[in-house]
Design a protein around this motif. Structure first.
Motif, PDB file in Angstrom:
ATOM      1  N   ASP A   6      10.401   1.251 -10.841  1.00 47.64           N
ATOM      2  CA  ASP A   6      10.501   0.016 -11.627  1.00 47.64           C
ATOM      3  C   ASP A   6       9.613  -1.094 -11.056  1.00 47.64           C
ATOM      4  N   LEU A   7       8.375  -0.741 -10.715  1.00 52.27           N
ATOM      5  CA  LEU A   7       7.476  -1.683 -10.058  1.00 52.27           C
ATOM      6  C   LEU A   7       6.886  -2.681 -11.051  1.00 52.27           C
ATOM      7  N   GLN A   8       6.974  -3.964 -10.700  1.00 52.55           N
ATOM      8  CA  GLN A   8       6.365  -5.032 -11.480  1.00 52.55           C
ATOM      9  C   GLN A   8       5.497  -5.868 -10.550  1.00 52.55           C
ATOM     10  N   VAL A   9       4.268  -6.136 -10.986  1.00 52.32           N
ATOM     11  CA  VAL A   9       3.290  -6.789 -10.115  1.00 52.32           C
ATOM     12  C   VAL A   9       2.565  -7.895 -10.858  1.00 52.32           C
ATOM     13  N   LYS A  10       2.365  -9.023 -10.155  1.00 53.82           N
ATOM     14  CA  LYS A  10       1.597 -10.140 -10.686  1.00 53.82           C
ATOM     15  C   LYS A  10       0.373 -10.404  -9.817  1.00 53.82           C
ATOM     16  N   ILE A  11      -0.688 -10.900 -10.454  1.00 50.59           N
ATOM     17  CA  ILE A  11      -1.816 -11.482  -9.739  1.00 50.59           C
ATOM     18  C   ILE A  11      -1.859 -12.942 -10.163  1.00 50.59           C
ATOM     19  N   GLY A  12      -1.531 -13.823  -9.246  1.00 50.22           N
ATOM     20  CA  GLY A  12      -1.362 -15.220  -9.630  1.00 50.22           C
ATOM     21  C   GLY A  12      -0.169 -15.348 -10.555  1.00 50.22           C
ATOM     22  N   ASP A  13      -0.388 -15.925 -11.746  1.00 54.31           N
ATOM     23  CA  ASP A  13       0.690 -16.071 -12.726  1.00 54.31           C
ATOM     24  C   ASP A  13       0.652 -14.983 -13.795  1.00 54.31           C
ATOM     25  N   HIS A  14      -0.275 -14.044 -13.660  1.00 54.10           N
ATOM     26  CA  HIS A  14      -0.465 -13.017 -14.695  1.00 54.10           C
ATOM     27  C   HIS A  14       0.253 -11.728 -14.321  1.00 54.10           C
ATOM     28  N   GLU A  15       1.179 -11.299 -15.173  1.00 54.79           N
ATOM     29  CA  GLU A  15       1.866 -10.030 -14.946  1.00 54.79           C
ATOM     30  C   GLU A  15       0.952  -8.878 -15.345  1.00 54.79           C
ATOM     31  N   VAL A  16       0.685  -7.979 -14.398  1.00 58.19           N
ATOM     32  CA  VAL A  16      -0.259  -6.883 -14.634  1.00 58.19           C
ATOM     33  C   VAL A  16       0.459  -5.553 -14.809  1.00 58.19           C
ATOM     34  N   LEU A  17       1.410  -5.249 -13.952  1.00 54.57           N
ATOM     35  CA  LEU A  17       2.139  -3.982 -14.024  1.00 54.57           C
ATOM     36  C   LEU A  17       3.582  -4.232 -14.442  1.00 54.57           C
ATOM     37  N   LYS A  18       4.062  -3.383 -15.365  1.00 58.18           N
ATOM     38  CA  LYS A  18       5.390  -3.586 -15.953  1.00 58.18           C
ATOM     39  C   LYS A  18       6.222  -2.314 -15.827  1.00 58.18           C
ATOM     40  N   HIS A  19       7.242  -2.361 -15.020  1.00 58.26           N
ATOM     41  CA  HIS A  19       8.245  -1.293 -14.919  1.00 58.26           C
ATOM     42  C   HIS A  19       7.580   0.083 -14.665  1.00 58.26           C
ATOM     43  N   ILE A  20       6.765   0.146 -13.628  1.00 63.61           N
ATOM     44  CA  ILE A  20       6.061   1.391 -13.303  1.00 63.61           C
ATOM     45  C   ILE A  20       6.956   2.329 -12.509  1.00 63.61           C
ATOM     46  N   ASP A  21       7.073   3.557 -12.986  1.00 62.06           N
ATOM     47  CA  ASP A  21       7.759   4.630 -12.257  1.00 62.06           C
ATOM     48  C   ASP A  21       6.750   5.752 -12.024  1.00 62.06           C
ATOM     49  N   LEU A  22       6.692   6.223 -10.796  1.00 58.11           N
ATOM     50  CA  LEU A  22       5.723   7.276 -10.458  1.00 58.11           C
ATOM     51  C   LEU A  22       6.223   8.030  -9.241  1.00 58.11           C
ATOM     52  N   GLU A  23       6.107   9.335  -9.272  1.00 54.27           N
ATOM     53  CA  GLU A  23       6.453  10.152  -8.109  1.00 54.27           C
ATOM     54  C   GLU A  23       5.375  11.205  -7.892  1.00 54.27           C
ATOM     55  N   GLY A  49      -1.259  -2.091  -0.262  1.00 54.84           N
ATOM     56  CA  GLY A  49      -0.639  -3.215   0.423  1.00 54.84           C
ATOM     57  C   GLY A  49      -1.418  -4.507   0.464  1.00 54.84           C
ATOM     58  N   TYR A  50      -2.343  -4.709  -0.464  1.00 56.63           N
ATOM     59  CA  TYR A  50      -3.116  -5.953  -0.467  1.00 56.63           C
ATOM     60  C   TYR A  50      -2.219  -7.128  -0.892  1.00 56.63           C
ATOM     61  N   PRO A  51      -2.193  -8.208  -0.106  1.00 52.34           N
ATOM     62  CA  PRO A  51      -1.216  -9.282  -0.315  1.00 52.34           C
ATOM     63  C   PRO A  51      -1.408 -10.095  -1.592  1.00 52.34           C
ATOM     64  N   GLN A  52      -2.620 -10.102  -2.179  1.00 51.95           N
ATOM     65  CA  GLN A  52      -2.825 -10.892  -3.402  1.00 51.95           C
ATOM     66  C   GLN A  52      -2.159 -10.256  -4.617  1.00 51.95           C
ATOM     67  N   TYR A  53      -1.671  -9.017  -4.454  1.00 52.78           N
ATOM     68  CA  TYR A  53      -0.947  -8.344  -5.529  1.00 52.78           C
ATOM     69  C   TYR A  53       0.543  -8.499  -5.234  1.00 52.78           C
ATOM     70  N   THR A  54       1.209  -9.390  -5.967  1.00 49.43           N
ATOM     71  CA  THR A  54       2.582  -9.776  -5.663  1.00 49.43           C
ATOM     72  C   THR A  54       3.581  -8.891  -6.391  1.00 49.43           C
ATOM     73  N   VAL A  55       4.407  -8.197  -5.626  1.00 53.81           N
ATOM     74  CA  VAL A  55       5.472  -7.373  -6.207  1.00 53.81           C
ATOM     75  C   VAL A  55       6.634  -8.293  -6.552  1.00 53.81           C
ATOM     76  N   THR A  56       6.954  -8.391  -7.844  1.00 55.57           N
ATOM     77  CA  THR A  56       8.037  -9.265  -8.295  1.00 55.57           C
ATOM     78  C   THR A  56       9.342  -8.504  -8.510  1.00 55.57           C
ATOM     79  N   ALA A  57       9.248  -7.176  -8.605  1.00 54.24           N
ATOM     80  CA  ALA A  57      10.444  -6.344  -8.766  1.00 54.24           C
ATOM     81  C   ALA A  57      10.069  -4.903  -8.454  1.00 54.24           C
ATOM     82  N   GLY A  58      11.087  -4.108  -8.123  1.00 53.47           N
ATOM     83  CA  GLY A  58      10.857  -2.694  -7.858  1.00 53.47           C
ATOM     84  C   GLY A  58      10.534  -2.408  -6.398  1.00 53.47           C
TER      85      GLY A  58
END
Length: 251
Positions: A6-23, A49-58
């Motif tokens: 359930d990964l969600q990622v933002k760059i700045g204020d822009h949501e880029v990844l939405k509810h990603i599941d991967l194994e 692990g680049y810090p400018q990519y902010t994990v907001t959930a997951g």
């Protein structure tokens, strides 16, 4: 070995990844398709692990450990390595020095460089004046020295001419333990059990599929993961119908 929930990622204020599941299980290689701006590179950079990519959930798990908030250098030590689409030029640092830094143990740099036809570049600054194919070979050489357990490839065919694509494709196949020329009589099950490396490869052109056999393909479209299937079947669907129609049909 790699599990994303359930990964969600933002760059700045822009949501880029939405509810990603991967194994990705041990020994597996996955191919990731998607149009420009869909979030593919963001996913790889977040896993790295680049810090400018902010994990907001997951969460991101690697080898059973939650690495969601682990810094980049610690992830590299755990065995995650990446080949970048556009790595920077680093003046003042020789390629030989960089390969030695990447290595987990003492290695014969010249011998390793010979495997990707890169011996003549060892005393040149990192990527300074390199062609597209030379940059990719430099990236592969560094990964060979690091010998990570999880290998991330961001468009390995990008900027590579036809003379270099076979060398790069076959080198990636070896890094991912997808070639077993030593014992051609091994069954497919034996080959799968013998693999320990995992791979996640971004591709636009699909050329890499001529050299690397992958276990699963997926499409990342508008930040959402879909179309889990055979990589070649997905690629054929994309060529015939385009990304939007391919994703619509899969849903």
């Amino acid at each position: 070995m790699l599990r994303i929930e359930d990964l969600q990622v933002k760059i700045g204020d822009h949501e880029v990844l939405k509810h990603i599941d991967l194994e990705i299980k041990q020994g597996e290689t996955h191919i990731l398709f998607g149009p420009n701006g869909s979030g593919k590179t963001t996913l790889l950079m977040t896993v790295m692990g680049y810090p400018q990519y902010t994990v907001t959930a997951g969460n991101i798990f690697f080898k059973g450990e939650d690495i969601t908030n682990l810094p980049l250098n610690e992830r590299a030590k755990m065995g995650i390595g990446m080949s970048y689409q556009r790595p920077p030029t680093i003046h003042g640092l020789k390629t030989r020095q960089m390969v030695e830094i990447c290595a987990r143990e003492k290695i014969d740099v010249a011998d390793l460089a010979g495997k990707v036809n890169f011996t003549d570049f060892l005393e040149r600054d990192i990527n300074a004046g390199f062609s597209g194919g030379e940059i990719k070979r430099s990236e592969l050489l560094q990964l060979m020295a690091q010998d990570p357990d999880l290998l991330l490839f961001d468009e390995p065919e990008s900027g590579v001419d036809l003379e270099n694509i076979a060398l790069i494709g076959n080198s990636i196949s070896r890094l991912l333990q997808r070639d077993f020329h030593v014992d051609p009589e091994m069954t497919q099950k034996q080959k799968k059990l013998a693999r320990t490396k995992m791979g996640l490869i971004i591709t636009h052109t699909g050329f890499i599929l001529d050299y690397v056999t992958a276990d699963r393909g997926q499409v990342l479209y508008d930040g959402v993961m879909s179309c889990k299937s055979n990589p070649q079947e997905i690629f054929n669907c994309i060529k015939k119908m385009g990304y939007e129609e391919c994703v619509r049909c899969s849903n």
